[in-house]
Design a protein around this motif. Structure first.
Motif, PDB file in Angstrom:
ATOM      1  N   LEU A   1       2.673 -11.328   9.962  1.00  0.00           N
ATOM      2  CA  LEU A   1       2.511 -11.318   8.514  1.00  0.00           C
ATOM      3  C   LEU A   1       2.606  -9.857   8.076  1.00  0.00           C
ATOM      4  O   LEU A   1       1.820  -9.017   8.500  1.00  0.00           O
ATOM      5  N   LEU A   2       3.589  -9.549   7.267  1.00  0.00           N
ATOM      6  CA  LEU A   2       3.802  -8.173   6.806  1.00  0.00           C
ATOM      7  C   LEU A   2       3.278  -8.077   5.382  1.00  0.00           C
ATOM      8  O   LEU A   2       3.795  -8.732   4.471  1.00  0.00           O
ATOM      9  N   ALA A   3       2.222  -7.303   5.223  1.00  0.00           N
ATOM     10  CA  ALA A   3       1.578  -7.214   3.912  1.00  0.00           C
ATOM     11  C   ALA A   3       1.656  -5.787   3.385  1.00  0.00           C
ATOM     12  O   ALA A   3       1.854  -4.835   4.140  1.00  0.00           O
ATOM     13  N   GLY A   4       1.447  -5.661   2.089  1.00  0.00           N
ATOM     14  CA  GLY A   4       1.462  -4.341   1.473  1.00  0.00           C
ATOM     15  C   GLY A   4       1.735  -4.477  -0.003  1.00  0.00           C
ATOM     16  O   GLY A   4       2.306  -5.472  -0.441  1.00  0.00           O
ATOM     17  N   SER A   5       1.350  -3.460  -0.753  1.00  0.00           N
ATOM     18  CA  SER A   5       1.570  -3.532  -2.205  1.00  0.00           C
ATOM     19  C   SER A   5       3.043  -3.309  -2.507  1.00  0.00           C
ATOM     20  O   SER A   5       3.839  -2.980  -1.620  1.00  0.00           O
ATOM     21  N   ASN A   6       3.419  -3.503  -3.775  1.00  0.00           N
ATOM     22  CA  ASN A   6       4.808  -3.291  -4.182  1.00  0.00           C
ATOM     23  C   ASN A   6       5.210  -1.837  -3.930  1.00  0.00           C
ATOM     24  O   ASN A   6       4.445  -0.915  -4.203  1.00  0.00           O
ATOM     25  N   GLY A   7       6.394  -1.672  -3.379  1.00  0.00           N
ATOM     26  CA  GLY A   7       6.891  -0.315  -3.103  1.00  0.00           C
ATOM     27  C   GLY A   7       6.350   0.287  -1.825  1.00  0.00           C
ATOM     28  O   GLY A   7       6.544   1.484  -1.584  1.00  0.00           O
ATOM     29  N   SER A   8       5.681  -0.521  -0.989  1.00  0.00           N
ATOM     30  CA  SER A   8       5.129   0.028   0.252  1.00  0.00           C
ATOM     31  C   SER A   8       6.158   0.112   1.375  1.00  0.00           C
ATOM     32  O   SER A   8       5.873   0.683   2.420  1.00  0.00           O
TER      33      SER A   8
ATOM     34  N   ILE B   1       0.605  -6.892   9.963  1.00  0.00           N
ATOM     35  CA  ILE B   1       1.002  -5.490   9.794  1.00  0.00           C
ATOM     36  C   ILE B   1       0.854  -5.173   8.318  1.00  0.00           C
ATOM     37  O   ILE B   1       1.347  -5.922   7.468  1.00  0.00           O
ATOM     38  N   ILE B   2       0.180  -4.087   8.045  1.00  0.00           N
ATOM     39  CA  ILE B   2      -0.008  -3.688   6.645  1.00  0.00           C
ATOM     40  C   ILE B   2       0.663  -2.339   6.432  1.00  0.00           C
ATOM     41  O   ILE B   2       0.459  -1.395   7.200  1.00  0.00           O
ATOM     42  N   LEU B   3       1.458  -2.262   5.386  1.00  0.00           N
ATOM     43  CA  LEU B   3       2.099  -1.002   5.011  1.00  0.00           C
ATOM     44  C   LEU B   3       1.445  -0.468   3.734  1.00  0.00           C
ATOM     45  O   LEU B   3       1.122  -1.228   2.821  1.00  0.00           O
ATOM     46  N   HIS B   4       1.281   0.839   3.702  1.00  0.00           N
ATOM     47  CA  HIS B   4       0.784   1.478   2.489  1.00  0.00           C
ATOM     48  C   HIS B   4       1.591   2.764   2.297  1.00  0.00           C
ATOM     49  O   HIS B   4       1.572   3.644   3.157  1.00  0.00           O
ATOM     50  N   LYS B   5       2.301   2.846   1.179  1.00  0.00           N
ATOM     51  CA  LYS B   5       3.164   3.986   0.863  1.00  0.00           C
ATOM     52  C   LYS B   5       4.076   4.334   2.041  1.00  0.00           C
ATOM     53  O   LYS B   5       4.233   5.489   2.409  1.00  0.00           O
ATOM     54  N   GLY B   6       4.640   3.313   2.653  1.00  0.00           N
ATOM     55  CA  GLY B   6       5.637   3.537   3.698  1.00  0.00           C
ATOM     56  C   GLY B   6       5.057   3.805   5.070  1.00  0.00           C
ATOM     57  O   GLY B   6       5.819   3.997   6.026  1.00  0.00           O
ATOM     58  N   GLU B   7       3.742   3.826   5.193  1.00  0.00           N
ATOM     59  CA  GLU B   7       3.145   4.110   6.493  1.00  0.00           C
ATOM     60  C   GLU B   7       2.399   2.882   6.996  1.00  0.00           C
ATOM     61  O   GLU B   7       1.847   2.119   6.218  1.00  0.00           O
TER      62      GLU B   7
END
Lengths: 221, 237, 225
Positions: B34-41, B197-203
């Protein structure tokens, strides 16, 4: 590493260009037939060779970029493309001034002028792509256009040589410029302008690379 | 076990803006991510890199045993924000084209029936609604039983029947198939996934297995870095 | 080969369903050819003048209509990124390029023949058209044209000024091919045979192979990020 050489290299190039200007305007005599306008030849021929060097730089940058994707390749293409356009413009302008004086017409569909006109268009389109192209794919697209444009160069030259009557004087070799001082100034002009072009290429490539590094740093927010 | 996809120090940017930074990730057969993260992450970009559709600006992306990825592999199913379909072809012609290229002996009629598209098979794609086109795009991504399935917000534009169809197809895929699913509807797919997996600002902020995540709150922490620590402590209690 | 055939078939089916390219292109060719012929007849040119300019007119018209058609060759594949689904299904960029080149080449040859026929009927030059030899020249020129067009339309497609940038990118690199087409066509129509010592009689087929090779090797770099 090379920063300590910036000033000496710049001074050397400036000295060479100054020496060329001195030779052309104060040392070499007027031509018997064309008068002072003939002096334009010393810039015209050298600029043509400088343009070819810039075009070759674009070709090298394009090939190496497609193989390695190194950032300096895109910077080299950007610099080479601008300088190719600049030197083609100089060749066209000086050629038309010469043509007007020698043949009473600025443009006579003479083979070499047509060659440089086409090169000018090719590198104008290259620079327009650099301005208006998709920034994400710009390096790839510039490389492809650079390869196509550069491979067109010998084709244009040979096709025109085969199809047109030769009006352009044979300046280099085969009994071109006869006066020894003029001949020496001509050779000096070719070397100086090629070195000047390489200096500008190096400088412009560095500026393009610095821009890329600044953009990268701007991302760290 | 050798990872099916290996990302090493991958960074990518659009228009001089970095969207993915230094991501190192191994994806193994059988993982349901599951790939999560806010818009633009950077979720969509990461999926495209994993599909081989983008060569990353920095770093490498390897697929299976291949020393270097040159282009997408045919064992991949991918659903992106764009349709990846021909609007001038019918539903049947679209799916027939891709199944012929994949050389997979498919009963197209059965596929159309499974996705509830039988009554639309002779309609030009342009004439369908956005939701119907989304369903055709899903059917295309599942064609040929791909070994890797990359789905970017698959429930967007789908109605409840469409979502139910998607979940039933996901339940039927083979055990060693890799699925990477990017979605904001975490509740729908939490029971399906075994890794987050969580992405935040590309990281990469988080890349653990599902069994360490007990609450919905975990998916809320991707909104800010500060909240991540609080969320982690709550899970470990 | 199988994949190329499947992709070629896809283009034919797409065209049959939508008629976007063929109908519009045929209409455009008819209009341009007729307007040019009527415009020249108004100038009341002597038959010798028509004979001497006929070859140039044919290729100028081809250039204009060819650009308007070829800028749209990749539209269906680039819209909605459909080409990515082809790549994910196992087709290679080379196969995509060759299938498009085949489709585009056949379409452009057909349109070129149509324009030639219109101009020949309306302007009535005095020479015999030497159809077979002219067809050979046309195949070489169309091969160069379509190879370059596919590469450059893919580049222009992603830019901010697609419709304007495409001709700006294409025309300069097409000049040598254009020279060759004009030179060989003039020889053929006015002298009723090729000048076998002419540079272009050898260069045009070689160029066709070179540009096709360039297209095959560089297409991947223009469509993939």
């Amino acid at each position: 590493m090379f920063r300590r050489f910036y000033a000496p290299i710049t001074l050397c190039v400036a000295a060479l260009v100054s020496a060329l200007l001195y030779s052309v305007f104060l040392r070499v005599p007027n031509d018997e037939w064309l008068g002072p306008i003939q002096r334009i030849l010393y810039f015209h021929v050298g600029s043509a060779l400088a343009a070819y060097v810039a075009i070759f730089a674009v070709f090298v940058g394009a090939l190496v970029h497609l193989a390695t994707r190194e950032p300096w390749c895109d910077a080299l293409m950007e610099a080479g493309g601008e300088l190719a356009l600049l030197f083609c413009s100089i060749v066209l302008a000086t050629g038309m001034i010469w043509g007007y004086t020698a043949w009473n017409t600025p443009f006579s569909f003479e083979p070499r002028l047509v060659t440089f006109l086409l090169l000018w268009f090719i590198f104008l389109s290259f620079n327009l792509l650099r301005i208006f192209g998709d920034r994400t794919r710009l390096a790839n697209h510039s490389a492809v256009l650079g390869i196509i444009g550069t491979l067109t160069v010998p084709l244009v030259i040979y096709s025109i040589d085969f199809t047109q009557v030769q009006l352009h004087p044979k300046v280099i070799g085969k009994g071109g410029v006869k006066d020894p001082l003029m001949s020496e100034t001509l050779r000096f002009g070719m070397i100086t302008l090629i070195l000047f072009q390489l200096f500008l290429l190096w400088f412009r490539t560095k500026i393009a690379l610095l821009h890329k590094r600044l953009d990268e740093r701007g991302d760290h927010d | 076990m050798k990872p099916r996809i290996q990302l090493a120090q991958v960074s990518h940017r659009y228009h001089e803006r970095r969207v993915i930074r230094d991501i190192t990730l191994d994806i193994f057969p059988g993982e349901r991510i599951l790939l999560a993260g806010s818009n633009g992450s950077g979720k969509s970009t990461l999926l495209k890199i994993a599909a081989g559709l983008i060569t990353p600006w920095k770093g490498t992306c390897r697929f299976g045993r291949a020393p270097k990825a040159q282009r997408p592999f045919s064992g991949f199913g991918y659903l992106g924000h764009e349709l990846l379909l021909y609007r001038g072809l019918t539903v049947h012609q679209n799916l027939g084209l891709f199944s012929k290229l994949k050389r997979s002996p498919l009963d197209l009629e059965q596929v159309l029936q499974q996705w509830d598209l039988s009554d639309k098979k002779h309609r030009i794609l342009n004439e369908l609604s956005r939701g119907e086109r989304a369903r055709v795009a899903l059917a295309r991504s599942f064609l040929g039983s791909p070994r890797v399935l990359l789905l970017d917000e698959p429930t967007a534009h789908l109605d409840t029947d469409g979502v139910a169809l998607l979940r039933s197809h996901l339940a039927q895929i083979s055990e060693d198939t890799v699925v990477v699913l990017s979605t904001h509807e975490h509740d729908l797919f939490r029971s399906f996934s075994n890794r987050v997996i969580i992405l935040h600002k590309g990281e990469l902020q988080f890349r653990e297995r599902e069994d360490q995540l007990a609450t919905k709150r975990m998916f809320d922490v991707c909104a800010t870095r500060r909240n991540l620590q609080t969320g982690g402590q709550e899970i470990n209690q | 080969m199988r994949a190329i055939f499947i992709l070629f078939q896809k283009d034919l089916i797409h065209e049959r369903n939508s008629g976007e390219l063929i109908l519009v292109s045929v209409t455009l060719c008819l209009l341009l050819g007729t307007l040019t012929a009527f415009g020249l007849r108004e100038a009341v040119l002597a038959p010798e003048a028509i004979d001497r300019t006929f070859g140039t007119l044919v290729w100028l018209l081809f250039l204009f209509s060819g650009m308007l058609v070829s800028v749209r060759l990749l539209d269906s594949d680039l819209r909605d990124s459909a080409y990515q689904a082809l790549l994910l299904s196992g087709a290679s960029p080379t196969q995509l390029f060759l299938s498009k080149a085949l489709f585009g080449g056949i379409l452009l040859l057909a349109l070129h023949a149509l324009q030639f026929a219109i101009l020949y009927i309306f302007l009535q030059p005095t020479f015999s058209p030497q159809i077979l030899l002219f067809f050979l020249i046309s195949v070489c020129v169309v091969c160069c044209f379509v190879s370059l067009s596919l590469l450059l339309s893919a580049i222009a497609e992603h830019s901010r000024l697609k419709a304007v940038l495409f001709p700006i990118l294409l025309l300069p690199v097409l000049f040598p091919v254009f020279f060759g087409a004009l030179s060989t066509t003039q020889d053929l129509f006015l002298n009723q045979q090729f000048d076998l010592t002419s540079f272009w009689v050898e260069a045009l087929p070689a160029l066709a192979l070179v540009y096709l090779g360039l297209g095959v090797s560089l297409f991947e770099y223009v469509i993939l990020e």
